[in-house]
Design a protein around this motif. Structure first.
Motif, PDB file in Angstrom:
ATOM      1  N   ASP A 162       1.977 -12.593  11.384  1.00 51.20           N
ATOM      2  CA  ASP A 162       0.617 -12.507  10.850  1.00 51.20           C
ATOM      3  C   ASP A 162       0.438 -11.215  10.047  1.00 51.20           C
ATOM      4  OD1 ASP A 162       0.178 -14.866  12.171  1.00 51.20           O
ATOM      5  OD2 ASP A 162      -0.872 -13.957  13.865  1.00 51.20           O
ATOM      6  N   GLN A 163      -0.461 -11.271   9.070  1.00 51.51           N
ATOM      7  CA  GLN A 163      -0.650 -10.149   8.155  1.00 51.51           C
ATOM      8  C   GLN A 163      -2.104  -9.668   8.169  1.00 51.51           C
ATOM      9  OE1 GLN A 163       2.076  -8.896   6.119  1.00 51.51           O
ATOM     10  NE2 GLN A 163       3.148 -10.187   7.615  1.00 51.51           N
ATOM     11  N   ARG A 164      -2.278  -8.364   7.906  1.00 51.97           N
ATOM     12  CA  ARG A 164      -3.619  -7.770   7.806  1.00 51.97           C
ATOM     13  C   ARG A 164      -3.637  -6.843   6.598  1.00 51.97           C
ATOM     14  NH1 ARG A 164      -6.541  -3.198   9.217  1.00 51.97           N
ATOM     15  NH2 ARG A 164      -8.694  -3.603   9.946  1.00 51.97           N
ATOM     16  N   TYR A 165      -4.637  -7.022   5.730  1.00 50.53           N
ATOM     17  CA  TYR A 165      -4.738  -6.227   4.511  1.00 50.53           C
ATOM     18  C   TYR A 165      -6.109  -5.542   4.451  1.00 50.53           C
ATOM     19  CZ  TYR A 165      -0.647  -8.868   3.037  1.00 50.53           C
ATOM     20  OH  TYR A 165       0.608  -9.430   2.953  1.00 50.53           O
ATOM     21  N   PRO A 166      -6.154  -4.217   4.633  1.00 48.75           N
ATOM     22  CA  PRO A 166      -7.423  -3.483   4.477  1.00 48.75           C
ATOM     23  C   PRO A 166      -7.920  -3.606   3.035  1.00 48.75           C
ATOM     24  CG  PRO A 166      -5.746  -2.133   5.561  1.00 48.75           C
ATOM     25  CD  PRO A 166      -5.039  -3.330   5.014  1.00 48.75           C
ATOM     26  N   LEU A 167      -9.229  -3.557   2.858  1.00 49.39           N
ATOM     27  CA  LEU A 167      -9.789  -3.679   1.514  1.00 49.39           C
ATOM     28  C   LEU A 167      -9.257  -2.602   0.576  1.00 49.39           C
ATOM     29  CD1 LEU A 167     -13.536  -4.550   2.214  1.00 49.39           C
ATOM     30  CD2 LEU A 167     -11.714  -6.073   1.453  1.00 49.39           C
ATOM     31  N   ALA A 168      -8.989  -1.428   1.112  1.00 53.40           N
ATOM     32  CA  ALA A 168      -8.503  -0.331   0.275  1.00 53.40           C
ATOM     33  C   ALA A 168      -7.147  -0.641  -0.357  1.00 53.40           C
ATOM     34  CB  ALA A 168      -8.407   0.954   1.092  1.00 53.40           C
ATOM     35  N   ALA A 169      -6.417  -1.593   0.211  1.00 54.26           N
ATOM     36  CA  ALA A 169      -5.092  -1.938  -0.319  1.00 54.26           C
ATOM     37  C   ALA A 169      -5.171  -3.011  -1.403  1.00 54.26           C
ATOM     38  CB  ALA A 169      -4.195  -2.427   0.818  1.00 54.26           C
ATOM     39  N   LEU A 170      -6.374  -3.512  -1.677  1.00 57.05           N
ATOM     40  CA  LEU A 170      -6.515  -4.635  -2.592  1.00 57.05           C
ATOM     41  C   LEU A 170      -7.113  -4.200  -3.931  1.00 57.05           C
ATOM     42  CD1 LEU A 170      -8.036  -7.263  -0.116  1.00 57.05           C
ATOM     43  CD2 LEU A 170      -5.628  -6.670  -0.499  1.00 57.05           C
ATOM     44  N   SER A 171      -6.658  -4.848  -4.998  1.00 58.13           N
ATOM     45  CA  SER A 171      -7.209  -4.599  -6.329  1.00 58.13           C
ATOM     46  C   SER A 171      -8.014  -5.786  -6.842  1.00 58.13           C
ATOM     47  CB  SER A 171      -6.091  -4.291  -7.325  1.00 58.13           C
ATOM     48  OG  SER A 171      -5.220  -5.403  -7.469  1.00 58.13           O
ATOM     49  N   GLY A 172      -7.889  -6.936  -6.181  1.00 57.86           N
ATOM     50  CA  GLY A 172      -8.617  -8.112  -6.634  1.00 57.86           C
ATOM     51  C   GLY A 172      -8.278  -9.327  -5.802  1.00 57.86           C
ATOM     52  N   VAL A 173      -8.845 -10.443  -6.199  1.00 59.91           N
ATOM     53  CA  VAL A 173      -8.643 -11.723  -5.508  1.00 59.91           C
ATOM     54  C   VAL A 173      -8.393 -12.794  -6.558  1.00 59.91           C
ATOM     55  CG1 VAL A 173      -9.672 -13.466  -4.001  1.00 59.91           C
ATOM     56  CG2 VAL A 173     -10.186 -11.046  -3.631  1.00 59.91           C
ATOM     57  N   GLU A 174      -7.414 -13.645  -6.310  1.00 59.60           N
ATOM     58  CA  GLU A 174      -7.130 -14.778  -7.186  1.00 59.60           C
ATOM     59  C   GLU A 174      -7.427 -16.060  -6.421  1.00 59.60           C
ATOM     60  OE1 GLU A 174      -3.396 -15.575  -9.883  1.00 59.60           O
ATOM     61  OE2 GLU A 174      -2.994 -16.344  -7.872  1.00 59.60           O
ATOM     62  N   TRP A 175      -8.332 -16.865  -6.978  1.00 58.56           N
ATOM     63  CA  TRP A 175      -8.672 -18.150  -6.372  1.00 58.56           C
ATOM     64  C   TRP A 175      -8.313 -19.254  -7.344  1.00 58.56           C
ATOM     65  CZ3 TRP A 175     -12.378 -21.935  -7.791  1.00 58.56           C
ATOM     66  CH2 TRP A 175     -12.634 -22.932  -6.829  1.00 58.56           C
ATOM     67  N   VAL A 176      -7.483 -20.186  -6.901  1.00 59.30           N
ATOM     68  CA  VAL A 176      -7.118 -21.350  -7.704  1.00 59.30           C
ATOM     69  C   VAL A 176      -7.680 -22.574  -6.997  1.00 59.30           C
ATOM     70  CG1 VAL A 176      -5.241 -22.741  -8.640  1.00 59.30           C
ATOM     71  CG2 VAL A 176      -5.059 -20.243  -8.628  1.00 59.30           C
ATOM     72  N   SER A 177      -8.532 -23.297  -7.687  1.00 64.12           N
ATOM     73  CA  SER A 177      -9.286 -24.392  -7.089  1.00 64.12           C
ATOM     74  C   SER A 177      -8.382 -25.471  -6.486  1.00 64.12           C
ATOM     75  CB  SER A 177     -10.196 -25.026  -8.138  1.00 64.12           C
ATOM     76  OG  SER A 177     -10.843 -26.166  -7.620  1.00 64.12           O
ATOM     77  N   PRO A 178      -8.759 -25.970  -5.312  1.00 66.27           N
ATOM     78  CA  PRO A 178      -8.012 -27.091  -4.718  1.00 66.27           C
ATOM     79  C   PRO A 178      -8.361 -28.413  -5.388  1.00 66.27           C
ATOM     80  CG  PRO A 178      -9.873 -26.510  -3.333  1.00 66.27           C
ATOM     81  CD  PRO A 178      -9.833 -25.489  -4.434  1.00 66.27           C
ATOM     82  N   SER A 179      -9.289 -28.414  -6.348  1.00 62.95           N
ATOM     83  CA  SER A 179      -9.672 -29.649  -7.015  1.00 62.95           C
ATOM     84  C   SER A 179      -8.548 -30.209  -7.869  1.00 62.95           C
ATOM     85  CB  SER A 179     -10.911 -29.421  -7.889  1.00 62.95           C
ATOM     86  OG  SER A 179     -12.013 -29.058  -7.088  1.00 62.95           O
ATOM     87  N   GLY A 180      -7.656 -29.328  -8.334  1.00 59.29           N
ATOM     88  CA  GLY A 180      -6.515 -29.789  -9.109  1.00 59.29           C
ATOM     89  C   GLY A 180      -5.337 -30.060  -8.193  1.00 59.29           C
ATOM     90  N   HIS A 184      -4.902 -22.214  -4.145  1.00 60.64           N
ATOM     91  CA  HIS A 184      -4.592 -21.168  -3.166  1.00 60.64           C
ATOM     92  C   HIS A 184      -5.566 -20.013  -3.295  1.00 60.64           C
ATOM     93  CE1 HIS A 184      -2.250 -19.833  -6.774  1.00 60.64           C
ATOM     94  NE2 HIS A 184      -2.718 -18.641  -6.405  1.00 60.64           N
ATOM     95  N   LEU A 185      -5.571 -19.166  -2.287  1.00 59.95           N
ATOM     96  CA  LEU A 185      -6.280 -17.887  -2.292  1.00 59.95           C
ATOM     97  C   LEU A 185      -5.217 -16.806  -2.186  1.00 59.95           C
ATOM     98  CD1 LEU A 185      -8.923 -16.152  -1.985  1.00 59.95           C
ATOM     99  CD2 LEU A 185      -8.569 -16.379   0.485  1.00 59.95           C
ATOM    100  N   ARG A 186      -5.202 -15.889  -3.164  1.00 58.03           N
ATOM    101  CA  ARG A 186      -4.203 -14.824  -3.161  1.00 58.03           C
ATOM    102  C   ARG A 186      -4.902 -13.476  -3.261  1.00 58.03           C
ATOM    103  NH1 ARG A 186       1.125 -15.129  -5.257  1.00 58.03           N
ATOM    104  NH2 ARG A 186       0.542 -16.872  -6.624  1.00 58.03           N
ATOM    105  N   LEU A 187      -4.498 -12.538  -2.410  1.00 57.51           N
ATOM    106  CA  LEU A 187      -4.973 -11.169  -2.511  1.00 57.51           C
ATOM    107  C   LEU A 187      -4.062 -10.411  -3.470  1.00 57.51           C
ATOM    108  CD1 LEU A 187      -5.572 -10.387   1.285  1.00 57.51           C
ATOM    109  CD2 LEU A 187      -7.171 -11.382  -0.360  1.00 57.51           C
ATOM    110  N   LEU A 188      -4.643  -9.685  -4.397  1.00 54.33           N
ATOM    111  CA  LEU A 188      -3.874  -8.887  -5.343  1.00 54.33           C
ATOM    112  C   LEU A 188      -3.780  -7.469  -4.796  1.00 54.33           C
ATOM    113  CD1 LEU A 188      -5.533 -10.176  -8.645  1.00 54.33           C
ATOM    114  CD2 LEU A 188      -3.561 -11.105  -7.395  1.00 54.33           C
ATOM    115  N   LEU A 189      -2.552  -7.015  -4.549  1.00 51.63           N
ATOM    116  CA  LEU A 189      -2.321  -5.728  -3.904  1.00 51.63           C
ATOM    117  C   LEU A 189      -2.205  -4.604  -4.932  1.00 51.63           C
ATOM    118  CD1 LEU A 189       0.320  -6.901  -1.265  1.00 51.63           C
ATOM    119  CD2 LEU A 189      -2.187  -6.941  -1.122  1.00 51.63           C
TER     120      LEU A 189
END
Length: 277
Positions: A162-180, A184-189
């Motif tokens: 399991d993984q844990r990412y503090p907000l301070a380690a993130l630069s953004g969020v990538e969301w790709v719709s499940p409609s297609g 996925h949901l990806r955290l940008l580090l």
């Protein structure tokens, strides 16, 4: 102004400095709208309004959100279907003049037509939980956690734990719709580049049938995005999804290191190239 416009599945209440949008519940209302419940949108978060003819004897009033002002629309990055657009109100055609009058009155109160340096519209508040195909994702307001599924997660994720990412380690969020296909949901580090394959990226959760639906995963992504500290205005930096050259370069590095087979490399190159067109 204190006036109200009631449309299909939503009611807009106009004040002097904001619009309160109340979304209806019911089987015909978009599930995203039902999940949002209601939203107060400051007029400074709106860059314009349009009134156009709709289908089946209707008229459509639409507010145009300022780039960078709404975390939900920034996370969506243009992937929300028109019928689910929370800034769109459908009215009977005989109310066209009424809609035009309100649009004209509001235009005089709008904020500057330029990207916003901060989010002006609120997002869902943590703690939040999201069930994806390969993980349960949690957000407590300070960190995002991934708890991998025994049946859905790849060996890469399961072995890493399991993984844990503090907000301070993130630069953004990538969301790709499940409609297609997929999604996925990806955290940008800030200090690392993840595997381009979401099912192998330890900072990503893959969606699937019944897991990660738009009305669940998009508000979650928006909440994380809104909570990021010291964010750069979204409209002033390249979106993660448009970084085709960087993704292809990283893909070549993985292939050169022997981490991808010939078939995997060819398939991923073709997919990335298609996404960048």
């Amino acid at each position: 102004m204190g006036d109200v416009l009631a449309g299909n599945h939503a009611v807009w209440e106009f004040d002097s400095d904001s619009v309160l949008i109340r979304f209806a519940r019911g089987i015909r209302a978009p599930r995203l709208w039902q999940a949002l419940g209601s939203r107060r949108v400051p007029l400074e978060a709106v860059s314009g309004l349009t009134v156009t003819a709709g289908k089946r004897n209707t008229v459509v009033l639409r507010a145009l959100p300022r780039p960078g002002a709404d975390p939900l629309m920034e996370a969506a990055d243009g992937q929300v279907r028109e019928s689910c657009d929370p800034y769109r109100l459908v009215l009977p055609a005989d109310r066209a003049a009424h809609a035009e009058a309100f649009a004209d009155a509001l235009r005089a109160r709008l904020g500057p037509d330029e990207p916003s340096g901060e989010f002006l519209v609120g997002a869902a508040q943590p703690p939040l939980q999201l069930k994806a195909y390969d993980a349960r994702v949690g957000f407590d307001g300070s960190a995002v956690t991934f708890q991998w599924s025994r049946t859905g997660a790849t060996g890469t994720k399961w072995k890493a734990g399991d993984q844990r990412y503090p907000l301070a380690a993130l630069s953004g969020v990538e969301w790709v719709s499940p409609s297609g296909s997929g999604g996925h949901l990806r955290l940008l580090l800030r200090d690392a580049v993840g595997d381009p394959r979401p099912d192998h990226d330890l900072a990503a959760a893959v969606f699937g049938v019944g897991c990660g639906a738009v009305h669940e995963s998009l508000p979650f992504a928006a909440a994380v995005l809104a909570a990021l500290p010291g964010r750069t205005p979204v409209a002033s930096v390249p979106r993660a999804r448009s970084g085709g050259d960087d993704r292809l370069r990283h893909l070549s590095e993985l292939y050169g290191a022997g981490l991808l087979t010939d078939a995997e490399y060819a398939a991923l190159r073709e997919r990335f190239a298609a996404e960048c067109r």
